[in-house]
Every structure is written in C-alpha cells, then in structure tokens.
Scaffold this motif. Sequence first.
Motif, PDB file in Angstrom:
ATOM      1  N   VAL A   1      -6.869  13.606  -2.520  1.00 15.75           N
ATOM      2  CA  VAL A   1      -7.833  13.210  -1.155  1.00 15.75           C
ATOM      3  C   VAL A   1      -7.904  11.730  -1.383  1.00 15.75           C
ATOM      4  CG1 VAL A   1      -9.329  15.265  -1.348  1.00 15.75           C
ATOM      5  CG2 VAL A   1     -10.007  13.191  -2.789  1.00 15.75           C
ATOM      6  N   PRO A   2      -8.000  11.268  -0.184  1.00 11.92           N
ATOM      7  CA  PRO A   2      -8.078   9.709  -0.167  1.00 11.92           C
ATOM      8  C   PRO A   2      -9.408   9.163  -0.849  1.00 11.92           C
ATOM      9  CG  PRO A   2      -8.013  10.651   2.053  1.00 11.92           C
ATOM     10  CD  PRO A   2      -8.314  11.761   1.225  1.00 11.92           C
ATOM     11  N   GLU A   3      -9.216   8.018  -1.438  1.00 16.31           N
ATOM     12  CA  GLU A   3     -10.088   7.511  -2.234  1.00 16.31           C
ATOM     13  C   GLU A   3     -11.436   6.842  -1.320  1.00 16.31           C
ATOM     14  OE1 GLU A   3     -10.421   4.630  -6.267  1.00 16.31           O
ATOM     15  OE2 GLU A   3      -9.482   3.903  -4.409  1.00 16.31           O
ATOM     16  N   ASN A   4     -10.983   6.571  -0.120  1.00 15.52           N
ATOM     17  CA  ASN A   4     -12.156   6.283   0.820  1.00 15.52           C
ATOM     18  C   ASN A   4     -11.764   6.709   2.294  1.00 15.52           C
ATOM     19  OD1 ASN A   4     -13.802   4.709   2.349  1.00 15.52           O
ATOM     20  ND2 ASN A   4     -14.057   2.888   1.250  1.00 15.52           N
ATOM     21  N   ARG A   5     -12.336   7.456   2.598  1.00 16.00           N
ATOM     22  CA  ARG A   5     -11.803   7.999   4.043  1.00 16.00           C
ATOM     23  C   ARG A   5     -11.945   7.049   5.293  1.00 16.00           C
ATOM     24  NH1 ARG A   5     -13.579  12.453   1.049  1.00 16.00           N
ATOM     25  NH2 ARG A   5     -12.075  14.289   1.061  1.00 16.00           N
ATOM     26  N   ILE A   6     -12.821   6.106   4.907  1.00 23.47           N
ATOM     27  CA  ILE A   6     -13.080   5.337   6.012  1.00 23.47           C
ATOM     28  C   ILE A   6     -11.930   4.156   6.149  1.00 23.47           C
ATOM     29  CG2 ILE A   6     -14.461   3.320   6.876  1.00 23.47           C
ATOM     30  CD1 ILE A   6     -17.154   4.924   5.426  1.00 23.47           C
ATOM     31  N   LYS A   7     -11.092   3.952   5.052  1.00 26.40           N
ATOM     32  CA  LYS A   7     -10.035   3.025   5.132  1.00 26.40           C
ATOM     33  C   LYS A   7      -8.740   3.767   5.191  1.00 26.40           C
ATOM     34  CE  LYS A   7     -12.412  -0.150   2.042  1.00 26.40           C
ATOM     35  NZ  LYS A   7     -12.524  -1.015   0.884  1.00 26.40           N
ATOM     36  N   GLN A   8      -7.966   3.405   6.256  1.00 23.20           N
ATOM     37  CA  GLN A   8      -6.711   3.993   6.571  1.00 23.20           C
ATOM     38  C   GLN A   8      -5.750   3.751   5.250  1.00 23.20           C
ATOM     39  OE1 GLN A   8      -5.292   3.062  10.479  1.00 23.20           O
ATOM     40  NE2 GLN A   8      -6.262   4.802  11.365  1.00 23.20           N
ATOM     41  N   SER A   9      -5.956   2.726   4.679  1.00 20.08           N
ATOM     42  CA  SER A   9      -4.688   2.297   3.530  1.00 20.08           C
ATOM     43  C   SER A   9      -5.289   2.635   2.240  1.00 20.08           C
ATOM     44  CB  SER A   9      -4.489   0.730   3.691  1.00 20.08           C
ATOM     45  OG  SER A   9      -5.634   0.172   3.436  1.00 20.08           O
ATOM     46  N   SER A  10      -6.272   3.513   2.059  1.00 20.46           N
ATOM     47  CA  SER A  10      -6.789   4.177   0.927  1.00 20.46           C
ATOM     48  C   SER A  10      -5.722   4.939   0.167  1.00 20.46           C
ATOM     49  CB  SER A  10      -8.033   4.850   1.360  1.00 20.46           C
ATOM     50  OG  SER A  10      -8.629   5.187  -0.159  1.00 20.46           O
ATOM     51  N   ARG A  11      -5.937   4.673  -1.285  1.00 21.48           N
ATOM     52  CA  ARG A  11      -5.049   5.284  -2.154  1.00 21.48           C
ATOM     53  C   ARG A  11      -5.487   6.730  -2.209  1.00 21.48           C
ATOM     54  NH1 ARG A  11      -6.053   3.823  -8.625  1.00 21.48           N
ATOM     55  NH2 ARG A  11      -8.106   3.854  -8.495  1.00 21.48           N
ATOM     56  N   MET A  12      -4.605   7.685  -2.704  1.00 22.52           N
ATOM     57  CA  MET A  12      -5.109   8.858  -3.081  1.00 22.52           C
ATOM     58  C   MET A  12      -5.345   9.132  -4.440  1.00 22.52           C
ATOM     59  SD  MET A  12      -4.527  10.337   0.094  1.00 22.52           S
ATOM     60  CE  MET A  12      -4.477  12.043  -0.209  1.00 22.52           C
ATOM     61  N   ILE A  13      -6.455  10.096  -4.682  1.00 19.34           N
ATOM     62  CA  ILE A  13      -7.164  10.539  -6.093  1.00 19.34           C
ATOM     63  C   ILE A  13      -6.953  11.780  -6.177  1.00 19.34           C
ATOM     64  CG2 ILE A  13      -8.679   8.439  -5.873  1.00 19.34           C
ATOM     65  CD1 ILE A  13     -10.859  10.299  -5.418  1.00 19.34           C
ATOM     66  N   LYS A  14      -6.986  12.170  -7.422  1.00 23.69           N
ATOM     67  CA  LYS A  14      -6.738  13.542  -7.567  1.00 23.69           C
ATOM     68  C   LYS A  14      -8.108  14.349  -8.162  1.00 23.69           C
ATOM     69  CE  LYS A  14      -2.045  13.358  -8.609  1.00 23.69           C
ATOM     70  NZ  LYS A  14      -0.770  13.448  -9.400  1.00 23.69           N
ATOM     71  N   LEU A  15      -8.417  15.444  -7.654  1.00 24.20           N
ATOM     72  CA  LEU A  15      -9.744  16.304  -8.023  1.00 24.20           C
ATOM     73  C   LEU A  15      -9.391  17.578  -8.621  1.00 24.20           C
ATOM     74  CD1 LEU A  15     -11.938  14.966  -4.917  1.00 24.20           C
ATOM     75  CD2 LEU A  15     -11.743  13.832  -7.167  1.00 24.20           C
ATOM     76  N   PRO A  16      -9.234  17.761  -9.869  1.00 29.32           N
ATOM     77  CA  PRO A  16      -8.966  19.130 -10.307  1.00 29.32           C
ATOM     78  C   PRO A  16     -10.108  20.021 -10.378  1.00 29.32           C
ATOM     79  CG  PRO A  16      -9.182  17.774 -12.142  1.00 29.32           C
ATOM     80  CD  PRO A  16      -9.515  17.020 -10.962  1.00 29.32           C
TER      81      PRO A  16
END
Length: 172
Positions: A1-16
């Motif tokens: 998922v995006p680390e910060n959904r408000i920022k379009q350039s947000s990096r992706m993070i992993k949530l198992p």
Amino acid sequence: VPENRIKQSSRMIKLPFIVVESKNPNKKKDPLLFTAGGPGGSSLSWAIGATKSNIIKERDCIAFEQRGTRYALPHLRAFDLDNAIKTSYRKNLNKDSMVLEGVKKYKKTLERKGIDLSGYNTDETVTDIHDLLTVLKIDSINLLGISYSGGLMTAVLQKDPSRIRSLVLDSP
C-alpha cells in the motif's frame, strides 16, 4: 500500500497478514479479523493461538500486521527512546526531559531512513484494513481489537459499517 495516500509520489510499504482457514466444511462465511494493540504490537503471532482456539471451528481467522510493526516493511523499531529512558535512570536525570529527547532522536532516526511519519496513523490503517477486505473479497467481517486496536476497530466500523458483522473490543 502507499505509505501516505495523500502524496502521489509516496513509496509503497508492505503489510503482511495471515489467513488461518477453518477446516469445518460448514464454516461461517464471515471471518474474524484481529489486530494487536500497543500501538506497535505485532498481530501475526496471534494466528498461532487462533489455530488452537474454538474460534477456528466456526470461521476463518485473519491476523493483520499494522504499519510500522514487527513484520511490516518498514519496521519502525529504533532504540533512541529506550536508550534515553535508560540514561535517565543511570544518571539520575529527569525522566520526562529524557523521554522528550529520546522521542526527538527517534523521529530524526526514522526521517533519516526516509520514513514519512505522516503516513503512520489510524486513518491510514483503517484504509489499509478496508483495502484488505476488498482484496480478499470479504463482504462481511467480525473485528477483534485489543488495547489501541479497540479504537482502531471502532474507526474501521465508522468508515464503512456495511461490511462489519460484529465488533469485539478488549480495551480499557
């Protein structure tokens, strides 16, 4: 998922997450979703207990790891705060002042790693849970939250009550 959904350039993070499937051929269609408290506690070890619980006889169980916790990527654990508290005791310094210093160092440590701290909050986690329900094609769910997750699960219910069958809170 995006680390910060408000920022379009947000990096992706992993949530198992772990789905523990009931072996009951007549199991109920609505699984139980669990998240730990803290905030900061890991949820995944709960899945081991779910395999031995009576809950699994009736329905599938899902353990969801929240942002920044033990098995999520990134894991936000750093020891700046712990070290500051230890220093306060060892040197007989004001604990409150040292906690404040530790939090400041902790924040800087995470920011140096490129962590966008504004993406680590209840609202983002609520959306993570709703996204998980969508990905798993779950129309009806039972929520179980302990401690901090009591408030989190209440927020999940408030965002979209249509999918929530029941809410179990173990929280002061």
